[in-house]
Design a protein around this motif. Sequence first.
Motif, PDB file in Angstrom:
ATOM      1  N   ASP A   7       0.823  -1.197   0.000  1.00  0.00           N
ATOM      2  CA  ASP A   7       0.000   0.000   0.000  1.00  0.00           C
ATOM      3  C   ASP A   7       0.865   1.258   0.000  1.00  0.00           C
ATOM      4  N   PHE A   8       0.339   2.342  -0.521  1.00  0.00           N
ATOM      5  CA  PHE A   8       0.992   3.651  -0.450  1.00  0.00           C
ATOM      6  C   PHE A   8      -0.068   4.719  -0.696  1.00  0.00           C
ATOM      7  N   ASP A   9       0.203   5.930  -0.247  1.00  0.00           N
ATOM      8  CA  ASP A   9      -0.735   7.035  -0.416  1.00  0.00           C
ATOM      9  C   ASP A   9      -0.485   7.723  -1.749  1.00  0.00           C
ATOM     10  N   LEU A  10      -1.534   7.855  -2.530  1.00  0.00           N
ATOM     11  CA  LEU A  10      -1.431   8.508  -3.834  1.00  0.00           C
ATOM     12  C   LEU A  10      -2.433   9.655  -3.914  1.00  0.00           C
ATOM     13  N   PRO A  11      -1.985  10.890  -4.017  1.00  0.00           N
ATOM     14  CA  PRO A  11      -2.908  12.018  -4.177  1.00  0.00           C
ATOM     15  C   PRO A  11      -3.725  11.872  -5.458  1.00  0.00           C
ATOM     16  N   ALA A  12      -4.997  12.209  -5.385  1.00  0.00           N
ATOM     17  CA  ALA A  12      -5.893  12.042  -6.529  1.00  0.00           C
ATOM     18  C   ALA A  12      -5.423  12.832  -7.744  1.00  0.00           C
ATOM     19  N   GLU A  13      -4.755  13.975  -7.510  1.00  0.00           N
ATOM     20  CA  GLU A  13      -4.323  14.805  -8.644  1.00  0.00           C
ATOM     21  C   GLU A  13      -3.182  14.178  -9.435  1.00  0.00           C
ATOM     22  N   ARG A  14      -2.586  13.104  -8.940  1.00  0.00           N
ATOM     23  CA  ARG A  14      -1.517  12.434  -9.668  1.00  0.00           C
ATOM     24  C   ARG A  14      -2.057  11.450 -10.713  1.00  0.00           C
ATOM     25  N   ILE A  15      -3.369  11.200 -10.735  1.00  0.00           N
ATOM     26  CA  ILE A  15      -3.975  10.280 -11.696  1.00  0.00           C
ATOM     27  C   ILE A  15      -4.202  11.019 -13.018  1.00  0.00           C
ATOM     28  N   ALA A  16      -3.585  10.532 -14.078  1.00  0.00           N
ATOM     29  CA  ALA A  16      -3.683  11.181 -15.395  1.00  0.00           C
ATOM     30  C   ALA A  16      -5.014  10.845 -16.057  1.00  0.00           C
ATOM     31  N   LEU A  17      -5.725  11.871 -16.512  1.00  0.00           N
ATOM     32  CA  LEU A  17      -6.998  11.682 -17.202  1.00  0.00           C
ATOM     33  C   LEU A  17      -6.857  11.768 -18.713  1.00  0.00           C
ATOM     34  N   ARG A  18      -5.728  12.283 -19.196  1.00  0.00           N
ATOM     35  CA  ARG A  18      -5.420  12.332 -20.617  1.00  0.00           C
ATOM     36  C   ARG A  18      -3.932  12.043 -20.795  1.00  0.00           C
ATOM     37  N   PRO A 145     -13.452   0.808 -23.304  1.00  0.00           N
ATOM     38  CA  PRO A 145     -13.570   0.495 -21.876  1.00  0.00           C
ATOM     39  C   PRO A 145     -12.456   1.136 -21.049  1.00  0.00           C
ATOM     40  N   LEU A 146     -12.580   2.424 -20.805  1.00  0.00           N
ATOM     41  CA  LEU A 146     -11.564   3.110 -20.010  1.00  0.00           C
ATOM     42  C   LEU A 146     -11.527   2.549 -18.591  1.00  0.00           C
ATOM     43  N   PRO A 147     -10.357   2.560 -17.963  1.00  0.00           N
ATOM     44  CA  PRO A 147     -10.255   2.090 -16.577  1.00  0.00           C
ATOM     45  C   PRO A 147     -11.170   2.901 -15.655  1.00  0.00           C
ATOM     46  N   PRO A 148     -11.650   2.300 -14.573  1.00  0.00           N
ATOM     47  CA  PRO A 148     -12.594   3.001 -13.682  1.00  0.00           C
ATOM     48  C   PRO A 148     -12.042   4.274 -13.073  1.00  0.00           C
ATOM     49  N   TYR A 149     -10.713   4.345 -12.888  1.00  0.00           N
ATOM     50  CA  TYR A 149     -10.157   5.556 -12.287  1.00  0.00           C
ATOM     51  C   TYR A 149     -10.090   6.717 -13.280  1.00  0.00           C
ATOM     52  N   ILE A 150     -10.363   6.439 -14.568  1.00  0.00           N
ATOM     53  CA  ILE A 150     -10.513   7.512 -15.557  1.00  0.00           C
ATOM     54  C   ILE A 150     -11.989   7.728 -15.869  1.00  0.00           C
ATOM     55  N   ALA A 326       6.418  12.686  -5.273  1.00  0.00           N
ATOM     56  CA  ALA A 326       6.996  13.960  -4.839  1.00  0.00           C
ATOM     57  C   ALA A 326       7.408  14.837  -6.020  1.00  0.00           C
ATOM     58  N   ASN A 327       7.706  14.206  -7.171  1.00  0.00           N
ATOM     59  CA  ASN A 327       8.174  14.950  -8.342  1.00  0.00           C
ATOM     60  C   ASN A 327       7.112  15.046  -9.444  1.00  0.00           C
ATOM     61  N   ASP A 328       5.869  14.880  -9.046  1.00  0.00           N
ATOM     62  CA  ASP A 328       4.723  15.148  -9.925  1.00  0.00           C
ATOM     63  C   ASP A 328       4.656  14.258 -11.156  1.00  0.00           C
ATOM     64  N   TYR A 329       5.090  13.006 -11.038  1.00  0.00           N
ATOM     65  CA  TYR A 329       4.847  12.054 -12.122  1.00  0.00           C
ATOM     66  C   TYR A 329       3.344  11.765 -12.200  1.00  0.00           C
ATOM     67  N   ARG A 330       2.896  11.427 -13.400  1.00  0.00           N
ATOM     68  CA  ARG A 330       1.487  11.136 -13.646  1.00  0.00           C
ATOM     69  C   ARG A 330       1.298   9.618 -13.619  1.00  0.00           C
ATOM     70  N   PHE A 331       0.254   9.151 -12.918  1.00  0.00           N
ATOM     71  CA  PHE A 331       0.060   7.728 -12.654  1.00  0.00           C
ATOM     72  C   PHE A 331      -1.028   7.108 -13.533  1.00  0.00           C
ATOM     73  N   TYR A 332      -0.914   5.772 -13.650  1.00  0.00           N
ATOM     74  CA  TYR A 332      -1.895   4.881 -14.264  1.00  0.00           C
ATOM     75  C   TYR A 332      -1.872   4.909 -15.793  1.00  0.00           C
ATOM     76  N   SER A 333      -2.971   4.495 -16.413  1.00  0.00           N
ATOM     77  CA  SER A 333      -2.972   4.151 -17.835  1.00  0.00           C
ATOM     78  C   SER A 333      -2.525   5.274 -18.759  1.00  0.00           C
ATOM     79  N   TYR A 334      -2.962   6.501 -18.505  1.00  0.00           N
ATOM     80  CA  TYR A 334      -2.584   7.630 -19.329  1.00  0.00           C
ATOM     81  C   TYR A 334      -1.400   8.400 -18.730  1.00  0.00           C
TER      82      TYR A 334
END
Length: 343
Positions: A7-18, A145-150, A326-334
């Motif tokens: 487990d780890f804490d991931l801020p919601a703003e780090r999830i890439a939507l595009r 079928p986009l992932p649920p987090y997008i 910490a360095n603002d990488y974008r996470f997940y599929s996009y």
Amino acid sequence: MRVDLFDFDLPAERIALRPVAPRDSARMLHIHGQQGLTDHVVRDLPDLLRKGDCLIFNDTRVIPAQLEGTRGDAKIGATLHKRIDLRRWQAFIRNAKRLRVGESVDFGRDVVAVAEERHEDGSFTLYFEGDDPVELLLERAGTMPLPPYIAGKRPTDERDAQDYQTMFAKKDGAVAAPTASLHFTPELMAGIEAAGIETATLTLHVGAGTFLPVKAEDTTEHRMHHEWGQIDADTAYRLNSVREKGGRLIAVGTTSLRLIESAADADGTINPFSGDTDIFITPGYRFKAIQGLMTNFHLPKSTLFMLVSALMGRETMQAAYAHAIANDYRFYSYGDSSLLIPA
């Protein structure tokens, strides 16, 4: 192992939507067993590999496998995740309590499916009525079928039909993209060829089960989903030749890695393969053939974060993900990418 160790804490703003544009301008964190962490962009990849290495891509193509329909006055959502035969697919159902075996779902545009069987995991076997190929029915009524987090953050649109498909997409059957390959462009491939780096393709039809959370408290209790894959004899021969010449096999995506490891003998020899795999890789696994991995950043407590932890070590990956956050990488599929080289 305890699942909460991953487990780890991931801020919601780090999830890439595009995705970023161009695709190869995404950032890439190089995680090297001897050199630690260094920040790059994907187009640096040819400089980070060696002449004679081989990148292994997945040529599956995502189909429009998300369907919205009705059963009477009930709204029913279906995400196809595994083909059974020419007219049957196994599907995860939204609002499944309103659907019983034997009932039909109208997905619109003359696309109707019968719920033939309910499985232990809550999914259904859907039989698509009519004579038109199911692929044609999905083109009419389905969406990407986009992932649920997008999909939970914004609606699917026309851009996703292109954005969520890799340049290698050739064989229909996936309901999720092999997202590590989304970063590649013709220009990057030209640079890879110029650097003397080889490439190969295999097929693994990624299922929607890749997004399912691990609900068990211990990894030994988790049941992995099945996915169909194929490595032809020529590809197996070429990959074995790369290893014999001292080149490294670098999987582009966890799907390529899982299929290669499923097809490999204990000594690393890769055999032709055609069939299902449910390989579940966690720390303690001894890798047989793969010597590196290019992959995006994964969900907390997911089977994919367990896989990268098996390759690099859990503490190493926890530190790498903390650096990425910490360095603002974008996470997940996009999102952005990482290159993992154990040694």
